[in-house]
Each structure stands twice: as structure tokens, then as C-alpha cells.
Enzyme design. Structure first.
Site, PDB file in Angstrom:
ATOM      1  N   LYS A  27     -29.169  43.591   0.238  1.00  0.00           N
ATOM      2  CA  LYS A  27     -29.308  44.603  -0.327  1.00  0.00           C
ATOM      3  C   LYS A  27     -30.575  44.731  -0.975  1.00  0.00           C
ATOM      4  O   LYS A  27     -31.578  45.567  -0.936  1.00  0.00           O
ATOM      5  CB  LYS A  27     -28.146  45.146  -1.095  1.00  0.00           C
ATOM      6  CG  LYS A  27     -28.068  46.465  -1.193  1.00  0.00           C
ATOM      7  CD  LYS A  27     -26.892  46.839  -1.911  1.00  0.00           C
ATOM      8  CE  LYS A  27     -25.514  46.658  -1.137  1.00  0.00           C
ATOM      9  NZ  LYS A  27     -24.247  46.553  -2.002  1.00  0.00           N
ATOM     10  N   ARG A 100     -24.629  47.202  -8.428  1.00  0.00           N
ATOM     11  CA  ARG A 100     -24.074  46.757  -6.934  1.00  0.00           C
ATOM     12  C   ARG A 100     -24.365  45.376  -6.595  1.00  0.00           C
ATOM     13  O   ARG A 100     -25.082  44.864  -6.956  1.00  0.00           O
ATOM     14  CB  ARG A 100     -24.863  47.707  -6.053  1.00  0.00           C
ATOM     15  CG  ARG A 100     -25.278  48.906  -6.489  1.00  0.00           C
ATOM     16  CD  ARG A 100     -26.437  49.627  -5.407  1.00  0.00           C
ATOM     17  NE  ARG A 100     -25.878  49.888  -4.288  1.00  0.00           N
ATOM     18  CZ  ARG A 100     -26.648  50.322  -3.199  1.00  0.00           C
ATOM     19  NH1 ARG A 100     -27.979  50.549  -3.447  1.00  0.00           N
ATOM     20  NH2 ARG A 100     -26.223  50.520  -2.031  1.00  0.00           N
ATOM     21  N   GLY A 109     -15.650  41.195   0.535  1.00  0.00           N
ATOM     22  CA  GLY A 109     -14.550  40.724  -0.429  1.00  0.00           C
ATOM     23  C   GLY A 109     -15.239  40.915  -1.990  1.00  0.00           C
ATOM     24  O   GLY A 109     -14.854  40.718  -3.075  1.00  0.00           O
ATOM     25  N   MET A 111     -17.551  42.760  -5.434  1.00  0.00           N
ATOM     26  CA  MET A 111     -17.402  43.846  -6.335  1.00  0.00           C
ATOM     27  C   MET A 111     -17.514  45.128  -5.822  1.00  0.00           C
ATOM     28  O   MET A 111     -18.666  45.462  -5.118  1.00  0.00           O
ATOM     29  CB  MET A 111     -17.968  43.557  -7.460  1.00  0.00           C
ATOM     30  CG  MET A 111     -17.492  44.195  -8.898  1.00  0.00           C
ATOM     31  SD  MET A 111     -18.584  44.376 -10.194  1.00  0.00           S
ATOM     32  CE  MET A 111     -19.790  45.696  -9.793  1.00  0.00           C
ATOM     33  N   ARG A 372     -29.566  47.943   6.248  1.00  0.00           N
ATOM     34  CA  ARG A 372     -29.401  46.805   6.626  1.00  0.00           C
ATOM     35  C   ARG A 372     -29.026  46.637   8.277  1.00  0.00           C
ATOM     36  O   ARG A 372     -28.802  47.572   8.774  1.00  0.00           O
ATOM     37  CB  ARG A 372     -28.010  46.096   5.940  1.00  0.00           C
ATOM     38  CG  ARG A 372     -26.861  46.941   6.398  1.00  0.00           C
ATOM     39  CD  ARG A 372     -25.537  46.251   5.669  1.00  0.00           C
ATOM     40  NE  ARG A 372     -24.558  47.420   5.683  1.00  0.00           N
ATOM     41  CZ  ARG A 372     -23.406  47.416   4.925  1.00  0.00           C
ATOM     42  NH1 ARG A 372     -23.293  46.577   3.841  1.00  0.00           N
ATOM     43  NH2 ARG A 372     -22.519  48.263   4.940  1.00  0.00           N
ATOM     44  N   HIS A 490     -13.355  51.928   5.704  1.00  0.00           N
ATOM     45  CA  HIS A 490     -13.284  50.044   5.609  1.00  0.00           C
ATOM     46  C   HIS A 490     -12.585  49.560   6.880  1.00  0.00           C
ATOM     47  O   HIS A 490     -13.452  48.646   7.480  1.00  0.00           O
ATOM     48  CB  HIS A 490     -12.326  50.082   4.247  1.00  0.00           C
ATOM     49  CG  HIS A 490     -12.070  48.333   4.066  1.00  0.00           C
ATOM     50  ND1 HIS A 490     -11.217  47.758   4.477  1.00  0.00           N
ATOM     51  CD2 HIS A 490     -12.942  47.698   3.451  1.00  0.00           C
ATOM     52  CE1 HIS A 490     -11.195  46.579   4.516  1.00  0.00           C
ATOM     53  NE2 HIS A 490     -12.273  46.352   3.699  1.00  0.00           N
ATOM     54  N   SER A 798     -19.170  10.450  28.101  1.00  0.00           N
ATOM     55  CA  SER A 798     -18.623  11.675  28.047  1.00  0.00           C
ATOM     56  C   SER A 798     -18.217  11.544  26.623  1.00  0.00           C
ATOM     57  O   SER A 798     -17.134  10.719  26.469  1.00  0.00           O
ATOM     58  CB  SER A 798     -17.723  12.120  28.873  1.00  0.00           C
ATOM     59  OG  SER A 798     -17.324  13.457  28.314  1.00  0.00           O
ATOM     60  N   THR A 801     -15.011  14.122  21.621  1.00  0.00           N
ATOM     61  CA  THR A 801     -15.138  13.910  19.918  1.00  0.00           C
ATOM     62  C   THR A 801     -13.874  14.422  19.288  1.00  0.00           C
ATOM     63  O   THR A 801     -13.658  14.200  18.095  1.00  0.00           O
ATOM     64  CB  THR A 801     -16.108  15.114  19.845  1.00  0.00           C
ATOM     65  OG1 THR A 801     -15.762  16.268  20.432  1.00  0.00           O
ATOM     66  CG2 THR A 801     -17.486  14.607  19.774  1.00  0.00           C
ATOM     67  N   CYS A 865     -16.948  16.367  25.928  1.00  0.00           N
ATOM     68  CA  CYS A 865     -15.671  16.978  26.389  1.00  0.00           C
ATOM     69  C   CYS A 865     -14.869  17.340  25.518  1.00  0.00           C
ATOM     70  O   CYS A 865     -13.329  17.968  25.824  1.00  0.00           O
ATOM     71  CB  CYS A 865     -15.224  16.269  27.672  1.00  0.00           C
ATOM     72  SG  CYS A 865     -14.592  14.563  27.206  1.00  0.00           S
ATOM     73  N   TYR A 885     -25.197  17.990  29.182  1.00  0.00           N
ATOM     74  CA  TYR A 885     -24.309  19.019  29.353  1.00  0.00           C
ATOM     75  C   TYR A 885     -23.291  18.960  28.215  1.00  0.00           C
ATOM     76  O   TYR A 885     -23.092  17.878  27.437  1.00  0.00           O
ATOM     77  CB  TYR A 885     -23.574  18.820  30.531  1.00  0.00           C
ATOM     78  CG  TYR A 885     -22.698  17.853  30.717  1.00  0.00           C
ATOM     79  CD1 TYR A 885     -21.297  18.259  30.254  1.00  0.00           C
ATOM     80  CD2 TYR A 885     -22.781  16.573  31.307  1.00  0.00           C
ATOM     81  CE1 TYR A 885     -20.443  16.930  30.646  1.00  0.00           C
ATOM     82  CE2 TYR A 885     -22.139  15.579  31.528  1.00  0.00           C
ATOM     83  CZ  TYR A 885     -20.762  15.863  31.016  1.00  0.00           C
ATOM     84  OH  TYR A 885     -19.784  14.801  31.348  1.00  0.00           O
TER      85      TYR A 885
HETATM   86  P1  ADP Z   1     -21.447  48.482  -0.171  1.00  0.00           P
HETATM   87  O1  ADP Z   1     -22.086  47.009  -0.078  1.00  0.00           O
HETATM   88  O2  ADP Z   1     -20.104  48.485  -0.321  1.00  0.00           O
HETATM   89  O3  ADP Z   1     -22.076  49.433   0.786  1.00  0.00           O
HETATM   90  P2  ADP Z   1     -23.053  49.891  -2.218  1.00  0.00           P
HETATM   91  O4  ADP Z   1     -23.681  49.251  -3.174  1.00  0.00           O
HETATM   92  O5  ADP Z   1     -24.016  50.128  -1.044  1.00  0.00           O
HETATM   93  O6  ADP Z   1     -21.794  49.134  -1.797  1.00  0.00           O
HETATM   94  O7  ADP Z   1     -22.444  51.278  -3.065  1.00  0.00           O
HETATM   95  C1  ADP Z   1     -21.590  52.016  -2.394  1.00  0.00           C
HETATM   96  C2  ADP Z   1     -21.883  53.417  -2.464  1.00  0.00           C
HETATM   97  O8  ADP Z   1     -22.265  53.720  -3.813  1.00  0.00           O
HETATM   98  C3  ADP Z   1     -22.751  53.669  -1.738  1.00  0.00           C
HETATM   99  O9  ADP Z   1     -22.570  53.967  -0.347  1.00  0.00           O
HETATM  100  C4  ADP Z   1     -23.437  54.868  -2.380  1.00  0.00           C
HETATM  101  O10 ADP Z   1     -23.002  56.199  -1.939  1.00  0.00           O
HETATM  102  C5  ADP Z   1     -23.257  54.831  -3.774  1.00  0.00           C
HETATM  103  N1  ADP Z   1     -24.492  54.427  -4.587  1.00  0.00           N
HETATM  104  C6  ADP Z   1     -24.790  53.114  -4.708  1.00  0.00           C
HETATM  105  N2  ADP Z   1     -25.788  53.085  -5.461  1.00  0.00           N
HETATM  106  C7  ADP Z   1     -26.332  54.536  -5.719  1.00  0.00           C
HETATM  107  C8  ADP Z   1     -27.363  55.083  -6.500  1.00  0.00           C
HETATM  108  N3  ADP Z   1     -28.248  54.494  -6.982  1.00  0.00           N
HETATM  109  N4  ADP Z   1     -27.147  56.470  -6.517  1.00  0.00           N
HETATM  110  C9  ADP Z   1     -26.127  57.082  -5.938  1.00  0.00           C
HETATM  111  N5  ADP Z   1     -25.191  56.554  -5.288  1.00  0.00           N
HETATM  112  C10 ADP Z   1     -25.190  55.340  -5.175  1.00  0.00           C
HETATM  113 MG    MG Z   2     -23.539  50.162   0.919  1.00  0.00          MG
END
Ligand code: ADP
Ligand code: MG
Ligand code: MG
Length: 909
Positions: A27, A100, A109, A111, A372, A490, A798, A801, A865, A885
Site C-alpha cells: 500500500k 492503515r 488478517g 488490523m 493494487r 469481505h 526417478s 521424494t 514422481c 521431467y
Molecule cells: P484495506 O487494506 O482493508 O483496504 P485500507 O487501509 O485501504 O484497508 O482502509 C480501508 C478504508 O478506509 C478505505 O477503503 C477507505 O475508504 C478508508 N480510508 C483509508 N484511508 C483514508 C483516508 N486517508 N481518507 C479517507 N478514507 C480513508
Molecule cells: Mg484498502
């Protein structure tokens, strides 16, 4: 470890870039890169993944000390870029932050994001005043306490109850007679803020932190802590992500999608993540913030008109209603839409791959919050690569390297049988969130899914909506059905990532967790009932609907063609029947790497002859019984050699210890005695005499052929007669006879003498000869260590493993289940070595065996194999030691072909 721990981005500048994913996380690296290419991104900074490692080693105080001054300096830069002030006392607009997590690869998984950080009783007033929107200010504040309380301070729902903040919201709504959250007045929100603070205090014993800096450090450390939560660890294990990688922390200025009707937030994909179609698509919500779109609480609207019309059709919404109530972004905000469309194109062109992006529109201005490479289904992966190749965006090697071998697996799996579908009953319909066909028994809890699966049940996980806690359950389920949530919920995103069939947002489904049922109208489906899901149409069926194998043409064929072009190794299959051989051949297998003859020993009358041989007192008795087996084996070999006509077929001589062919319980022993016409105690005492303390290291493999040469004679004769018969019919049989489990070359030499002697006899009798090879399995470490001697006799190796791993580690394959899971949990082992070849240890034997073997026999043919022959990383390893192979089970053949091609390309670099 470098001295720089914090990297700024904003205002078209950045200290990092896209190539720095290891240090800045995916990110963070992309936020920097987007700034550099002129995409509007709110300013902020990234704390590196290295700091996470320091945090884990040295703890909080040390880490905060280490980066404090850098963070303070970057906050200042952020303030300047955004024209705001962190902890403002009124001199400027308060700078509020999002915090984030962001590892090298996206990890569900981890935060959850904390938004609106910096809010307190003073800043909220400034925000209200300076934005002229009191409701927005207080709504942001209450959201902040809720998120921070949950994510950082650990305020949790009590078992089976609602989240305590939501309970306060519901209470207030009821007291005021409101239907929706949006009816709250600023005064109501102020009340909520007070109530939320009290919840935090009651639950944690601590006051909610009012100082923005305290808030910031709390959130940063919470991100680091989340690297080691159970969920994150589980996800890492599942995806083989090392714990040392760590996560970065992204701190970024907030922008607001909830500032009124001219604001919005959304998620978009530059191509269709489910089908791969080159069509811009996504979902958005007006006047919403953060996770509202993915949380599945409000029904999101489509971004493009086209997508919106498709959605309306599926949902049964009329065109007038659609335009009035659910307009696309293209219709609702045409100018912004144009900018977004241009931006998505720019991003896809820049990264040369499908992008998954998050955006926010704040009062008519577009901001991109994340981009991404988008997760995609197996068929989308294949289609996108082929189309991007055609569009000139990528070259052939990139198209191949972009195929995830394991995801191809999805394409090889069954789809619903057309006929069966016609008579199937549709219970309800949801969104086609992740394609495929799934059938299974209904369970409602992730734990149950695991438990049921462990006892051998096939399950479909049915949830109101899913959350990261459900990950394990989703992983073991055949399919996932949710009542709420859109295409970017999700459940949908995670399922697509796993290549798992998913139907989301089936709005008619009423889940009753307590009663363990779900209802659709009057129909009640109970836990344990079978249902079937079509992830490509969103349909949910009653019962188990029959499935058929998929068609492997079009884009898939194109990828396989490319694999053929670049690969250096070829792929064989492990098959014991003509049918399996044919399936594998259709998948592109060029021969059989392992045909296990003992599987042929169990069927029907054969087992009687086999047992007769085992019971025989002397060689003569054994020969009599073997003579009965001969025609049956010959017929088997004719079938299999014919199915693989023109390709090599490696047939392994009898391998398992003989007691595997005799029954253990008394009743079956009596039955066996009756069948063979001998007294029961003869059978009993024979079975007892065959008992071994450690059969895996006992009388098996070539030790059988060397003690009972007549068994080898019979098998060699059956193979060679079959081949000669086929040749006479104009076929091209190519048998390769493989002697199992040798540890010294003498064992092989004796067996080879027998085989060659029988061959000459057969050729003489039949007046016809064929070419054949004699080789051996390398599965005992000593065979690998003395491979140069062995190769003087063997024409091929052959690597078996499975046994080689067993004997190198000293782990019994049959008993390792007791400790392997614990070893994996404790990190003593990174992978199960029976699934993923241990390159460091066992791999050395494989490499040494190959090199030594070829040193004394330049023509030596080398393959593998074991189960590893279909596991992508192991196949790549085989490429590095220049095997000829790999051989794997029929359905893994395309995956092995791909991995082999990727290995060749990577080695060429
Ligand atoms: P994830 O990895 O789960 O996508 P993010 O870090 O992208 O988590 O954050 C989740 C949501 O929080 C984003 O989809 C966005 O809507 C909101 N968010 C994150 N950063 C900002 C920001 N700088 N301003 C406004 N909303 C934000
Ligand atoms: Mg996101
Ligand atoms: Mg496009």
C-alpha cells in the site's frame, strides 16, 4: 537496517516508489508511486516494515523513541501539503489522519484501518465550524471513538451479542423512533459520543485518549501488534508468508466522502475480477465514509451506466427506479466520473495489470486512496493475461509468469452438469461473487466448517456476512453463501482471492444462527442439509447438483501453448489406469512417470491369486499362483501402454510389503481361508509371520524381488509381452521398468539381470522385440549418495521424494500427523515437507543424485514422481537441477506444465 524509518508522500512528491514494496509494504509503495505519476492522493507517510521487526524485538518504548523525531517531521510536511494542523487549537483546519496497515502483500488478517484520528472535544468543534457542517463533524468523531475503541483499545462484543457501540446506536434509534442512522441530529451524535466514551471506560478501565499524539502512537503500535494476532499468523501460514516480513504503517491525511451529497466513496476495478472482461467496474456510495462500501451495510451503487443496468436487471429493478434511486456514478457525477475513468486507465497502463482501487470524492474533488494489482479468479487471471498480451500491454513471458499455478486449479475443477441444472430447484439468488460450482452441507459457523471438514464432510458456509474471523472456515468450505454484502464485500473479495465459489448478498436469505437454519420465504434449510451454489450466476440450489469436468479451450489453451513454448522440462503423470492416463494426456502429459502395479493387485479375482502366492510354501507354489496373475497384468499393461502410445511409461515393480494384501481381522481371514481352500489357522499364522515392527523399512520394494525373483520375472514378462503384442498391432509402446527402493547398486544389478533375461526370452518366443529401459527409483538416501555407481546400471532415475523425505527426516509418513501440525505451528518447520519439497535438505540429495548419476552416465534420464511433482515450488526446484521431467497426478498436469515453464523463464533471466 537503515537510519531512515519514515517516508513521506504527497503533493506530487514522494520519498518512496512502487519498487519499494518490501520496505514500505504494498500500500505504502503504491501511495508513493501514485503521487509520482500525478494521481491525486492525500498526503501522509509510511513507517517501514523494518520498524515492525524492531517493535517485535525491542518493544514499544524503544520503537517510539527510535522514530519519534522522524514522525514529527513528517507530520509537519503533511500539515503543509494539506494546509491543516495536527491537534489544531484553532489556528488552522485540524489535520485528521487515517492509520492503515500494509504488508508486502495484502493481508486480510491484519488490523482494520482507524479513521478520523486526531478528533477530540476541541477539534470536533473546529471541524464543525470550519466545514460548516456540524453533523458531519460529530458523526466523524463518534466513528473515530468506535473504530479506535474497537481496533486499538480492544472493546469487543460479548459472546453472541452485538458490538457494544452498535447497542448504544440501536438504543438511541429506538428511543428517538428513527429507522436509519442518517436521521441522527448533531445533538444525537453528541449524546452518542458521550455514551461511546463511557463504553470505552466501562470496558477497558481507561479514559479515551484526548491527546492526538497519544492517539497516533496508540494506533501505530496497534498496527504492529496486529502482525502477530492469531488471524494474521494463520493467514501467513496459509500463504507461506514469513513472519520476518513485518507490516508497514501508513499514516495519511483524511479526506471525506461523508461531507454531503457532493461527496462519495467507492471501490473500483479496471477489469472484471470475476470474469476477466476488460470493462471498468465498481461500486460507490454517496455521503459515506471508509468501510461503508465493503461492510455491506448499505447497498452500494454501480459506477458505470452499463454496470448499473446489468445490476438492475439481476436485481429486478426497473430502469426508472434505477435512475431515480440507484443511479451510477457516471450519471450522478458525470465530471468526476470522467476523471475517475481517466485515472483508472492511467493506473492500469502504468502498472500493466488490472488495478483494484479505492477512491473518495470530497465535496466534488476526487482522491485516490489505494491502488493494487487486483485479486482475481483463475479464469479471470487467464483471460486478462491473454487479452493484455493481445493488447500489447505485456509480453509472452510476463503473461506466463503472471499465472498463479495454484489458481489454474480452479479452471480444472468441475462445473454443474447442464442436464442436472435443468431439473435443479433454485432456492434463491444472490450476487455472482466468485465463480465455480460448489456443493456441500450447510454450516453456519467457521468453527463448524473446520470440524465437519475434518471428519470428512463437504460443507458450504452460510453467513449473514463474513469477517476476517471466518477465514479458516471459508478456507475449508467448498463454497460460501452470504445474505448481505455486495460484489466488494469481505466474503466476495476473500473468496475470489482463494479461488473459492461464493454467492454474496442473497437478500432473501434469513439466517437464524441460534436455530442453525436459514429461511428463504417459507422454505427452511437446516444445518447439515445439502445445497449447491453457482458462483458464476449467483444461483443457490436445493440438494446436491451433479457436476462435470470443465472445457479447457480458448484462453486456457493459449496459456498452455505458451508454457509449451518456454518450458525445458516435460510433464508426465502418475497413473495406474488407462482412464487416468487418457485424462492426463488430454491435459498435455507426455508419458507416465509412475504406474504402481500393486494397485492392480487388489481388484476382483486378482487379490485371490495374490493371496495364493503369499500363502504358497515354496517357489513352485508361488509360480503357480503368479501364472494366474500374468494374463491379468499383461492386459492391464496393454491398456495403459496403449493409452500412452508413443510416450514413455514408467512401470514400477511390486513395492509394498506383502502383509498389505492380507486381512487383519479374524472374520476376513476365515473368508480368505475358505476362498483358497486352506485351514483358517494356516492363514492366521501366515499373517502373523508377515507382521513387521516397521513395515516402511521392512520387507518391501526390490527386497521382495530379490528374495522372490519369480515375482519380478512375472511382472517383467507381463510388461514386455504387452508391449510386443501392441507393437504387432502397429503401436509404439515404450515401457520403462522401474525397480523400487534400492540402496545399493547390487540390488538393482540383480533385478536388471532378471528383466533382461526375461526380455530376451519373450522376444525370442514372440519373434518380435521392442526397446525398453530399466531404471530405478531414488528414494533411499544411500542410493542418492552412491548415484554414480547406481547410474552405471540404471538407464533412468526417478526421485521418489515421498520416501526420500521420510527417510531423510526420519519422519514416518504414517505417524507424522501427530507432530507435524505442532511443528508447523511452532515454526520448527515452514512447510509440511511431504507437500512442499524440502529444498535445503532433501533437495541436496536430489541435486547430488542427479549430478552424480549423470557424471557416470551422460544419457541418464531423470525425473521425479513423488507428490511434489505437482507442487509449483517443488517443480521449479526440479527445473533448477535440470531434470528431464516431473510427474504428477492427472489433474495437476497443467499446473506442473505452467510451473515448469515459469521455472525455465526465471532461470533464463
Ligand atoms: P484495506 O487494506 O482493508 O483496504 P485500507 O487501509 O485501504 O484497508 O482502509 C480501508 C478504508 O478506509 C478505505 O477503503 C477507505 O475508504 C478508508 N480510508 C483509508 N484511508 C483514508 C483516508 N486517508 N481518507 C479517507 N478514507 C480513508
Ligand atoms: Mg484498502
Ligand atoms: Mg480498461
Amino acid at each position: 537496517m537503515s537510519d531512515k524509518h519514515v517516508y513521506f508522500f504527497g503533493d506530487g512528491k514522494a520519498e518512496g516508489n512502487a519498487s519499494m514494496k518490501n520496505l514500505l509494504g504494498g500500500k505504502g509503495a503504491n501511495l508513493a508511486e501514485m503521487n509520482l505519476i500525478g494521481v491525486p492522493v492525500p498526503a501522509g507517510f509510511t513507517i517501514t516494515t523494518e520498524v515492525c521487526t524492531v517493535y517485535n524485538d525491542k518493544g514499544r518504548d524503544y520503537t517510539v523513541d527510535l522514530i519519534k523525531s522522524e514522525v514529527e517531521a513528517k507530520i509537519k510536511e503533511t500539515e503543509e501539503a494539506m494546509n491543516a494542523k495536527f491537534g489544531s487549537k484553532g489556528e488552522a483546519f485540524p489535520l485528521l489522519l487515517s492509520v492503515r496497515s500494509g504488508a508486502r502483500v495484502s493481508m486480510p488478517g491484519m488490523m482494520n484501518t482507524v479513521l478520523n484520528l486526531g478528533m477530540n472535544d476541541e477539534t470536533v468543534k473546529l471541524v464543525a465550524e470550519k466545514s460548516g457542517n456540524e453533523r458531519f463533524a460529530w458523526d466523524s468523531y463518534r466513528r473515530f471513538i468506535q473504530m479506535y475503541g474497537d481496533v486499538v483499545m480492544g472493546v469487543e462484543a460479548e459472546d453472541g451479542k452485538h458490538d457494544p457501540f452498535e447497542i448504544e446506536i440501536d438504543k438511541l434509534k429506538e428511543a428517538k423512533g428513527y429507522e436509519l442512522d442518517t436521521e441522527f441530529t448533531p445533538e444525537d451524535l453528541k449524546t452518542l459520543v458521550e455514551k461511546f466514551k463511557k463504553v470505552v471506560h466501562d470496558r477497558t478501565g481507561d479514559d479515551f485518549p484526548t491527546n492526538p499524539w497519544d492517539q497516533l502512537w496508540g494506533a501505530v503500535c496497534a498496527v504492529f501488534d496486529s502482525w502477530n494476532t492469531e488471524r494474521a499468523i494463520y493467514y501467513r501460514q496459509m500463504h507461506q508468508i514469513p513472519a520476518e516480513w513485518g507490516t508497514a504503517v501508513n499514516v495519511q491525511a483524511m479526506v471525506y466522502g461523508n461531507m454531503g451529497k457532493n461527496s462519495a466513496t467507492g471501490v473500483a476495478f479496471t477489469r472484471d475480477a470475476a470474469t476477466g472482461e476488460d470493462i471498468f467496474n465498481g461500486e460507490y456510495l454517496i455521503d459515506a465514509q471508509g468501510e461503508d462500501v465493503v461492510a455491506g451495510v448499505r447497498t452500494p451503487q454501480e459506477i458505470t451506466v452499463e454496470g448499473s443496468r446489468r445490476w438492475a436487471k439481476r436485481a429486478g429493478v426497473s430502469e426508472d427506479d434505477r435512475k431515480a434511486k440507484y443511479p451510477s456514478l457516471e450519471e450522478a457525477m458525470p465530471e468526476i466520473y470522467k476523471e475517475l475513468d481517466a485515472t483508472q486507465q492511467k493506473l492500469e497502463d502504468h502498472y500493466s495489470d488490472m488495478q483494484d482501487l479505492e477512491f473518495t470524492i470530497q465535496d466534488g474533488k476526487l482522491w485516490i486512496l489505494q491502488t493494487r494489482n487486483g485479486k482475481r479468479t483463475g479464469s479471470a487471471m487467464v483471460r486478462m493475461a491473454v487479452e493484455m498480451l493481445d493488447q500489447g500491454m505485456i509480453d509472452e513471458k510476463t503473461a506466463l509468469l503472471r499465472q498463479e499455478a495454484d489458481k489454474l486449479d480452479e479452471l480444472l475443477h468441475p462445473v454443474f452438469e447442464k442436464k442436472a441444472l435443468e431439473s435443479a430447484t433454485v432456492i434463491t439468488k444472490g450476487l455472482p461473487a466468485s465463480p465455480g460450482a460448489a456443493t456441500g452441507r450447510v454450516v453456519f459457523f467457521a468453527n463448524d466448517a473446520e470440524e465437519w471438514k475434518n471428519r470428512g464432510e463437504e460443507v458450504v458456509l452460510v453467513r449473514q456476512e463474513t469477517s476476517p474471523e471466518d477465514l479458516k472456515g471459508m478456507h475449508v468450505a467448498n463454497g460460501i453463501l452470504t445474505a448481505r454484502g455486495g460484489m466488494t464485500s469481505h466474503a466476495a473479495v476473500v473468496a475470489r482471492g482463494m479461488g473459492k465459489c461464493c454467492v454474496s448478498g442473497a437478500g432473501d436469505v434469513r439466517v437464524d444462527y441460534e436455530g442453525r437454519t436459514f429461511k428463504v420465504g417459507d422454505r427452511v434449510v437446516k444445518e447439515g442439509d445439502w445445497i449447491s451454489l453457482n458462483g458464476s450466476t449467483g444461483e443457490v440450489y436445493e440438494d446436491k447438483v451433479a457436476t462435470v469436468n470443465p472445457e479447457l479451450s480458448g484462453n486456457f489453451a493459449k496459456i498452455m501453448e505458451l508454457a509449451e513454448k518456454y518450458t525445458k522440462m516435460y510433464v508426465r503423470t502418475n497413473a495406474d489406469t488407462p482412464h487416468d492416463a487418457q485424462v492426463a494426456r488430454d491435459f498435455g502429459a507426455k508419458g507416465i512417470g509412475l504406474c504402481r502395479t500393486e494397485h492392480m493387485f487388489f481388484e476382483g479375482e486378482r487379490i485371490i491369486a495374490v493371496r495364493e502366492m503369499i500363502l504358497a510354501e515354496d517357489e513352485e507354489g508361488r509360480r503357480k499362483a503368479l501364472a494366474k496373475l500374468l494374463p491379468m497384468q499383461r492386459e492391464d499393461f496393454e491398456g495403459i501402454l496403449e493409452a500412452m502410445d508413443g510416450f514413455g511409461v514408467t512401470i514400477r515393480l511390486l513395492d509394498p510389503p506383502l502383509h498389505e494384501f492380507t486381512p487383519n481381522d479374524e472374520a476376513s481371514q476365515e473368508e480368505m481361508a475358505k476362498e483358497l481352500g486352506v485351514p483358517a489357522d494356516v492363514v492366521k499364522s501366515k499373517v502373523e509371520s508377515l507382521h513387521e515392527f516397521n513395515p516402511m523399512l521392512g520387507h518391501r520394494g526390490c527386497r521382495l524381488g530379490n528374495t522372490y525373483p519369480e515375482i519380478t520375472e512375472m511382472q517383467a514378462r507381463a510388461i514386455l509381452e504387452a508391449a510386443v503384442n501392441l507393437k504387432k498391432k502397429g503401436k509404439d509402446p515404450r515401457p520403462e521398468i522401474m525397480v523400487p527402493l534400492i540402496g545399493t547398486v547390487e540390488e538393482l544389478k540383480l533385478q536388471k539381470e532378471i528383466i533382461d533375461r526375461i526380455a530376451n526370452k519373450v522376444f525370442e518366443e514372440k519373434g518380435e522385440s521392442i526397446d525398453y529401459l530399466v531404471g530405478t527409483m531414488i528414494e533411499i538416501p544411500r542410493a542418492a549418495l552412491t548415484a554414480d555407481k547406481v547410474a552405471e546400471v540404471a538407464e533412468f532415475f526417478s526421485f521418489g521424494t515421498n520416501d526420500l523425505t521420510q527417510m531423510t527426516y526420519g519422519y514416518s509418513r504414517d505417524d507424522a500427523g501427530k507432530f507435524l501440525p505442532i511443528y508447523l505451528n511452532k515454526g520448527i518447520l515452514k512447510n509440511d515437507p511431504f507437500q512442499v519439497l524440502d529444498q535445503e535438505g532433501v533437495g541436496q540429495l536430489v541435486q547430488m543424485g542427479t549430478e552424480k548419476g549423470r557424471s557416470s552416465n551422460a544419457k541418464l534420464k531423470v525425473g521425479i514422481c513423488g507428490e511434489h511433482g505437482g507442487e509449483p515450488s517443488s517443480v521449479k526446484f526440479c527445473g533448477t537441477v535440470n531434470m528431464d521431467y516431473v510427474s504428477c497426478s492427472p489433474f495437476r498436469v497443467p499446473i506442473a506444465r505452467l510451473a515448469a515453464a515459469q521455472s525455465a523463464i526465471e532461470l533464463d533471466k
